[in-house]
Design a protein around this motif. Structure first.
Motif, PDB file in Angstrom:
ATOM      1  N   VAL A 103       6.181  -6.200  -4.849  1.00  0.00           N
ATOM      2  CA  VAL A 103       4.887  -5.902  -4.241  1.00  0.00           C
ATOM      3  C   VAL A 103       4.717  -4.387  -4.230  1.00  0.00           C
ATOM      4  N   VAL A 104       3.610  -3.915  -4.793  1.00  0.00           N
ATOM      5  CA  VAL A 104       3.386  -2.477  -4.936  1.00  0.00           C
ATOM      6  C   VAL A 104       2.132  -2.082  -4.172  1.00  0.00           C
ATOM      7  N   PRO A 105       2.277  -1.387  -3.046  1.00  0.00           N
ATOM      8  CA  PRO A 105       1.081  -0.909  -2.332  1.00  0.00           C
ATOM      9  C   PRO A 105       0.292   0.036  -3.222  1.00  0.00           C
ATOM     10  N   GLY A 106      -1.017   0.013  -3.056  1.00  0.00           N
ATOM     11  CA  GLY A 106      -1.853   0.835  -3.918  1.00  0.00           C
ATOM     12  C   GLY A 106      -2.864   1.638  -3.157  1.00  0.00           C
ATOM     13  N   ASP A 107      -3.944   1.922  -3.839  1.00  0.00           N
ATOM     14  CA  ASP A 107      -5.021   2.678  -3.227  1.00  0.00           C
ATOM     15  C   ASP A 107      -6.079   1.693  -2.755  1.00  0.00           C
ATOM     16  N   ARG A 108      -7.315   2.100  -2.794  1.00  0.00           N
ATOM     17  CA  ARG A 108      -8.401   1.219  -2.373  1.00  0.00           C
ATOM     18  C   ARG A 108      -8.543  -0.011  -3.255  1.00  0.00           C
ATOM     19  N   GLY A 109      -7.854   0.002  -4.409  1.00  0.00           N
ATOM     20  CA  GLY A 109      -7.929  -1.142  -5.300  1.00  0.00           C
ATOM     21  C   GLY A 109      -7.109  -2.319  -4.822  1.00  0.00           C
ATOM     22  N   GLY A 110      -6.305  -2.117  -3.790  1.00  0.00           N
ATOM     23  CA  GLY A 110      -5.533  -3.213  -3.229  1.00  0.00           C
ATOM     24  C   GLY A 110      -4.054  -3.129  -3.554  1.00  0.00           C
ATOM     25  N   VAL A 111      -3.336  -4.159  -3.148  1.00  0.00           N
ATOM     26  CA  VAL A 111      -1.890  -4.240  -3.321  1.00  0.00           C
ATOM     27  C   VAL A 111      -1.597  -5.096  -4.545  1.00  0.00           C
ATOM     28  N   LEU A 112      -0.743  -4.597  -5.425  1.00  0.00           N
ATOM     29  CA  LEU A 112      -0.428  -5.301  -6.663  1.00  0.00           C
ATOM     30  C   LEU A 112       0.807  -6.176  -6.459  1.00  0.00           C
ATOM     31  N   VAL A 113       0.665  -7.476  -6.749  1.00  0.00           N
ATOM     32  CA  VAL A 113       1.766  -8.425  -6.632  1.00  0.00           C
ATOM     33  C   VAL A 113       2.207  -8.839  -8.030  1.00  0.00           C
ATOM     34  N   HIS A 114       3.499  -8.676  -8.320  1.00  0.00           N
ATOM     35  CA  HIS A 114       4.078  -9.089  -9.597  1.00  0.00           C
ATOM     36  C   HIS A 114       4.734 -10.457  -9.409  1.00  0.00           C
ATOM     37  N   PHE A 123      -4.404  -7.895  -4.065  1.00  0.00           N
ATOM     38  CA  PHE A 123      -4.861  -8.465  -2.811  1.00  0.00           C
ATOM     39  C   PHE A 123      -5.179  -7.352  -1.824  1.00  0.00           C
ATOM     40  N   ASP A 124      -6.049  -7.654  -0.873  1.00  0.00           N
ATOM     41  CA  ASP A 124      -6.347  -6.687   0.186  1.00  0.00           C
ATOM     42  C   ASP A 124      -5.217  -6.608   1.206  1.00  0.00           C
ATOM     43  N   LEU A 125      -4.527  -7.746   1.404  1.00  0.00           N
ATOM     44  CA  LEU A 125      -3.394  -7.793   2.338  1.00  0.00           C
ATOM     45  C   LEU A 125      -2.358  -8.767   1.809  1.00  0.00           C
ATOM     46  N   VAL A 126      -1.104  -8.320   1.814  1.00  0.00           N
ATOM     47  CA  VAL A 126       0.022  -9.183   1.454  1.00  0.00           C
ATOM     48  C   VAL A 126       0.908  -9.317   2.678  1.00  0.00           C
ATOM     49  N   VAL A 127       1.150 -10.561   3.081  1.00  0.00           N
ATOM     50  CA  VAL A 127       1.982 -10.849   4.246  1.00  0.00           C
ATOM     51  C   VAL A 127       3.312 -11.404   3.757  1.00  0.00           C
ATOM     52  N   GLY A 128       4.382 -10.679   4.005  1.00  0.00           N
ATOM     53  CA  GLY A 128       5.712 -11.138   3.609  1.00  0.00           C
ATOM     54  C   GLY A 128       6.275 -12.086   4.639  1.00  0.00           C
ATOM     55  N   ALA A 129       6.282 -13.375   4.333  1.00  0.00           N
ATOM     56  CA  ALA A 129       6.879 -14.397   5.193  1.00  0.00           C
ATOM     57  C   ALA A 129       7.998 -15.077   4.420  1.00  0.00           C
ATOM     58  N   ASP A 130       8.693 -14.280   3.619  1.00  0.00           N
ATOM     59  CA  ASP A 130       9.636 -14.825   2.645  1.00  0.00           C
ATOM     60  C   ASP A 130      11.094 -14.627   3.028  1.00  0.00           C
ATOM     61  N   GLY A 131      11.371 -14.619   4.307  1.00  0.00           N
ATOM     62  CA  GLY A 131      12.719 -14.799   4.798  1.00  0.00           C
ATOM     63  C   GLY A 131      13.673 -13.634   4.668  1.00  0.00           C
ATOM     64  N   HIS A 256      14.495  -3.123  14.163  1.00  0.00           N
ATOM     65  CA  HIS A 256      13.892  -2.885  12.853  1.00  0.00           C
ATOM     66  C   HIS A 256      12.375  -2.745  12.934  1.00  0.00           C
ATOM     67  N   THR A 257      11.866  -1.600  12.526  1.00  0.00           N
ATOM     68  CA  THR A 257      10.432  -1.358  12.375  1.00  0.00           C
ATOM     69  C   THR A 257      10.243  -0.590  11.072  1.00  0.00           C
ATOM     70  N   TRP A 258       9.022  -0.210  10.775  1.00  0.00           N
ATOM     71  CA  TRP A 258       8.759   0.558   9.574  1.00  0.00           C
ATOM     72  C   TRP A 258       7.483   1.371   9.766  1.00  0.00           C
ATOM     73  N   THR A 259       7.365   2.387   8.969  1.00  0.00           N
ATOM     74  CA  THR A 259       6.124   3.158   8.955  1.00  0.00           C
ATOM     75  C   THR A 259       5.038   2.306   8.316  1.00  0.00           C
ATOM     76  N   HIS A 260       3.945   2.137   9.008  1.00  0.00           N
ATOM     77  CA  HIS A 260       2.883   1.242   8.548  1.00  0.00           C
ATOM     78  C   HIS A 260       2.445   1.575   7.124  1.00  0.00           C
ATOM     79  N   VAL A 261       2.306   0.533   6.313  1.00  0.00           N
ATOM     80  CA  VAL A 261       1.834   0.660   4.932  1.00  0.00           C
ATOM     81  C   VAL A 261       0.538  -0.133   4.808  1.00  0.00           C
ATOM     82  N   VAL A 262      -0.504   0.514   4.356  1.00  0.00           N
ATOM     83  CA  VAL A 262      -1.795  -0.154   4.227  1.00  0.00           C
ATOM     84  C   VAL A 262      -1.693  -1.321   3.247  1.00  0.00           C
ATOM     85  N   GLY A 263      -2.116  -2.486   3.694  1.00  0.00           N
ATOM     86  CA  GLY A 263      -2.191  -3.640   2.810  1.00  0.00           C
ATOM     87  C   GLY A 263      -0.951  -4.504   2.760  1.00  0.00           C
TER      88      GLY A 263
END
Length: 349
Positions: A103-114, A123-131, A256-263
């Motif tokens: 998953v590659v965060p991007g610009d206003r074009g959205g997040v690129l999922v391979h 996608f505008d938002l990718v939610v990682g619920a993959d364990g 565990h936390t992280w610096t917020h990443v858009v999308g």
């Protein structure tokens, strides 16, 4: 315009592998999520409140505690994972077999999922619920799970009421647990006369160097040797078990936390992997429900909604991570009395 949202993960395909053992869904957590989804009544029809029962023995087979829920107690009823999965996924259009590699965060074009098949989508938002071993997590965090020092070896006994009535009585309606020095043996009733058995012990991650995990009889002999001297009825749970599955317990850091990443965001084990002591699935379900509800009813700025969601999730998950981490230390402990004391504390709370 409605945002395009991808939820990555959310459980294996129905026939990919056995779904695992039973789950207890807590009032205020997993049950709250089902209520938000309009599925609480269906859950109650499927669940087993009697499955909350817990019997604790010492290694000689003496009963130390035999707790049973009161009639009408629905605080933490049990449900088989397969039943819960079917209940949650039944009305959804799920795309199976589309494994994500990056998953590659991007610009206003959205997040690129391979995807594994070579395709890519934005996608505008990718939610990682993959364990635990999330493919989405690297987009927001470089942290990876670490080994707790505790390994579970899982087996199961089928048709226990008919084929092994003595073991059925030993297990009861819920679970039976025996705690020794740095090891434990737990049997947990599932639906349909199926009982999951978990041998738990503190060992190095690579503890079975000269043991083929696929050799059922070799693994059985190894476990019987490890629990040598324990009461014969308890060891029968291992003698009658089928295939053995090795489950070394890994966790993420408690805070565990992280610096917020858009999308991009995470939930469940992808965000806060912790010892499997009843919180993980409950938190994941509630987080998914809260995030969906916030996006559906909140302001138009999805990123603002996600930021607020992460702050709430981190605070709650951090508390549960501390509780479950301390719990694992006491349940698989050099002092078996710690496990009994923990049970008494939970019952008194």
């Amino acid at each position: 315009m409605r945002p395009r949202i991808a939820v990555v993960g959310s459980g294996p395909a129905p026939d990919a592998r056995p779904p695992g053992g039973t789950l207890d869904l807590h009032e205020g957590l997993g049950q709250s999520a089902l209520d938000k989804a309009g599925l609480l009544a269906e859950f109650q029809a499927l669940s087993r409140p009697e499955g909350q029962a817990m019997r604790i023995l010492d290694t000689a087979g003496t009963v130390l505690r035999d707790w049973r829920p009161r009639p009408g107690d629905t605080a933490n009823p049990e449900i088989d994972r397969g039943q819960l999965r079917d209940l949650l996924l039944g009305p959804l259009d799920v795309q199976w077999g589309r494994g994500v590699t990056q998953v590659v965060p991007g610009d206003r074009g959205g997040v690129l999922v391979h995807f594994e098949d070579g395709r890519q989508e934005r996608f505008d938002l990718v939610v990682g619920a993959d364990g635990a071993w999330s493919r989405v997590r690297p987009a927001v965090s470089s942290v990876t799970p670490h080994y707790t020092g505790v390994t579970l070896v899982e087996t199961s006994v089928d048709d226990i009421d008919t084929r092994h009535p003595d073991l059925a009585r030993l297990t009861g309606d819920g679970s039976v647990a025996v705690y020794g020095v740095n090891r434990a043996l737990v049997a947990q009733r599932n639906g349909g006369g199926h009982v999951k058995v978990y041998a738990q012990f503190r060992v190095p991650l690579v503890w079975h160097t000269n043991l083929d995990p696929a050799d059922v009889e070799a693994v059985r002999s190894s476990l019987l040797a490890r629990f040598d001297g324990w009461a014969a009825p308890v060891l029968e749970l291992l003698r009658h078990g089928g295939a053995f599955v090795h489950r070394p317990l890994h966790v993420l850091p408690v805070s565990h936390t992280w610096t917020h990443v858009v999308g991009v965001t995470l939930l469940g084990d992808a965000a806060h992997l912790m010892p499997p002591l009843g919180a993980g699935a409950n938190l994941a379900m509630l987080e998914g429900a809260e995030l969906a509800e916030s996006i559906a009813t909140g302001p138009g700025d999805v990123d603002q909604v996600v930021r607020a969601f992460e702050e709430r999730m981190w605070a709650r998950a951090g508390t549960w991570a501390e509780i479950t981490t301390a719990g694992l230390e006491r349940l698989v402990s050099p002092n078996p009395a710690e496990a009994l004391a923990l049970f008494d504390e939970v019952q008194a709370s």
